[in-house]
Scaffold this active site. Structure first.
Site, PDB file in Angstrom:
ATOM      1  N   ARG A  64       0.926  -1.582  -0.409  1.00 18.56           N
ATOM      2  CA  ARG A  64       0.070   0.226   0.411  1.00 18.56           C
ATOM      3  C   ARG A  64       0.877   1.099  -0.002  1.00 18.56           C
ATOM      4  O   ARG A  64       0.882   2.260  -0.327  1.00 18.56           O
ATOM      5  CB  ARG A  64      -0.767   0.160   1.291  1.00 18.56           C
ATOM      6  N   THR A  65       1.744   1.342   0.848  1.00 19.69           N
ATOM      7  CA  THR A  65       2.816   2.571   1.310  1.00 19.69           C
ATOM      8  C   THR A  65       3.833   2.892  -0.479  1.00 19.69           C
ATOM      9  O   THR A  65       2.936   4.069  -0.653  1.00 19.69           O
ATOM     10  CB  THR A  65       3.329   2.463   2.494  1.00 19.69           C
ATOM     11  N   LYS A  92      25.419  -3.730  -3.178  1.00 16.77           N
ATOM     12  CA  LYS A  92      27.167  -3.983  -3.639  1.00 16.77           C
ATOM     13  C   LYS A  92      27.942  -2.875  -2.718  1.00 16.77           C
ATOM     14  O   LYS A  92      29.549  -2.789  -3.028  1.00 16.77           O
ATOM     15  CB  LYS A  92      27.489  -3.557  -4.583  1.00 16.77           C
ATOM     16  N   ARG A 114      11.834   4.274   2.674  1.00 11.34           N
ATOM     17  CA  ARG A 114      11.588   3.301   4.073  1.00 11.34           C
ATOM     18  C   ARG A 114      12.523   2.377   4.294  1.00 11.34           C
ATOM     19  O   ARG A 114      12.975   1.606   3.454  1.00 11.34           O
ATOM     20  CB  ARG A 114      10.276   1.908   3.293  1.00 11.34           C
ATOM     21  N   HIS A 144       6.302   6.865  11.246  1.00  8.67           N
ATOM     22  CA  HIS A 144       5.113   6.299   9.712  1.00  8.67           C
ATOM     23  C   HIS A 144       4.404   7.258   9.812  1.00  8.67           C
ATOM     24  O   HIS A 144       2.826   7.569   9.948  1.00  8.67           O
ATOM     25  CB  HIS A 144       4.369   4.645   9.462  1.00  8.67           C
TER      26      HIS A 144
HETATM   27  C1  NCD Z   1       2.475  -1.358   8.028  1.00 12.75           C
HETATM   28  C2  NCD Z   1       3.858  -0.844   7.739  1.00 12.75           C
HETATM   29  O1  NCD Z   1       4.749  -1.035   7.567  1.00 12.75           O
HETATM   30  O2  NCD Z   1       4.144  -0.002   8.699  1.00 12.75           O
HETATM   31  N1  NCD Z   1       1.712  -1.251   7.072  1.00 12.75           N
HETATM   32  C3  NCD Z   1       1.455   0.108   6.197  1.00 12.75           C
HETATM   33  O3  NCD Z   1       1.979   0.958   6.378  1.00 12.75           O
HETATM   34  N2  NCD Z   1       0.516  -0.118   5.416  1.00 12.75           N
HETATM   35  C4  NCD Z   1       1.964  -2.057   9.431  1.00 12.75           C
HETATM   36  C5  NCD Z   1       2.634  -3.105   9.435  1.00 12.75           C
HETATM   37  O4  NCD Z   1       3.318  -3.557   8.541  1.00 12.75           O
HETATM   38  O5  NCD Z   1       1.985  -3.929  10.069  1.00 12.75           O
END
Ligand code: NCD
Length: 321
Positions: A64-65, A92, A114, A144
């Site tokens: 999703r993100t 690398k 991320r 987040h």
């Molecule tokens: C979450 C994350 O990656 O922190 N997912 C997200 O971004 N919607 C939550 C999770 O991984 O449980």
């Protein structure tokens, strides 16, 4: 801590919601709301980010993100490059910063990052050129921020207010960056009570999230709640895999229709996903009338459009839908 705001108070980076004012957060939510369309309607587009290049650097899995950052940038007219970790030169032996400087030389204006390691977004933000912005798309268990914003936006749409609300965050809070960012946003926005509801081993350390109440009994934690936010057990962040029987967890902490009845009759259910049905949440609840989980996904794109439009440098301004 790397400053997120420019000298004139405008947002340059988004690394955490902690420390942002109620006004800053409300402005982002208002801007995001302009990009929200009903599910099924045509997505909004604008040319506000024409000429801007956004690089998605995701070194942890994401559906999703990553997709919503990509769609958000594209719908504002930006060019997007996605760097898969296997393709990036990090593996690398090239350092993260060398990768960043390479991309900067290729005129990347916004880095969306991320990473499982705490501190990576701030490290990058401290080293990029003045016109470049860094957005965290999930930093270890730390933060987040766009998820916290989309959670707040979903609550505001459904409840029309924050004051007076009782919000219960239930599950693996200890390892959850989602819970931390939600708490930072919702405390600043003025909810009445933030409850952390988890078995003792999954509650955060006593020195963290001081303004929240703590419950180890799910029934007490859900009683009278307006918002119930369920969290996945984040096995990948656990050192000790001992107490991980999914069925036993569901028995003691899963959100079932019966348990949801302890919350207010009009309570909404949130989950950042990915969901483990039958572990932290029953399918009847995830797909039921009180679930706002699909709204969260839709709002994620709107929030990321708002954040991108806010940080992108002058000349790319415009941002309205
Ligand atoms: C979450 C994350 O990656 O922190 N997912 C997200 O971004 N919607 C939550 C999770 O991984 O449980």
């Amino acid at each position: 801590m790397t400053a997120q705001l420019r000298a004139d108070g405008t947002l340059r980076h988004l690394l955490t919601l902690e420390g942002l004012s109620r006004k800053d957060i409300t402005l982002l939510l208002d801007r995001a709301q302009q990009f929200v369309r009903p599910i099924g309607a045509r997505a909004p587009t604008s040319r506000a980010l024409e000429g801007v290049t956004v690089a998605n650097l995701f070194t942890e899995p994401s559906t999703r993100t990553r997709v919503s950052f990509e769609l958000a940038a594209g719908r504002l007219g930006a060019r997007v490059v996605n760097l898969e970790v296997q393709l990036s030169s990090r593996v690398k032996g090239e350092s993260m910063l060398d990768t960043i400087f390479t991309l900067e030389a290729l005129h990347v204006d916004v880095f969306v990052i991320r990473d499982a390691e705490a501190g990576v977004p701030a490290l990058v933000a401290a080293h990029v050129a003045p016109h470049v912005s860094v957005l965290s798309a999930g930093e270890g268990s730390v933060a987040h921020p766009t998820q916290g914003l989309l959670d707040a936006l979903t609550i505001r749409q459904r409840k029309r207010r924050f004051d007076g609300l009782v919000v219960a965050i239930v599950g693996d809070i200890r390892h959850s960056r989602v819970a931390r960012s939600a708490c930072h946003a919702l405390a600043t926005l003025g909810v009445a009570e933030l409850r952390l509801v988890a078995p003792p081993a999954l509650l955060p350390g006593a020195d963290e999230l001081g303004g929240c109440t703590r419950h180890t009994d799910i029934e007490a934690g859900l009683a009278g709640a307006d918002v119930v936010m369920m969290l996945r057990i984040q096995r990948e962040r656990m050192l000790d895999e001992a107490q991980l029987d999914g069925a036993a967890y569901f028995e003691s902490f899963g959100l079932t229709p019966g348990r949801l009845r302890l919350a207010k009759p009009d309570a909404i259910v949130l989950h950042p996903q990915p969901m483990n049905r039958g572990v932290e949440i029953a399918s009847e609840v995830a797909d039921g009338p009180q679930s706002a989980i699909r709204d969260q996904v839709r709002n994620g794109v709107a929030v990321r459009m708002a954040v991108l439009a806010t940080v992108a440098r002058a000349g790319a301004e415009g941002g309205s839908a």
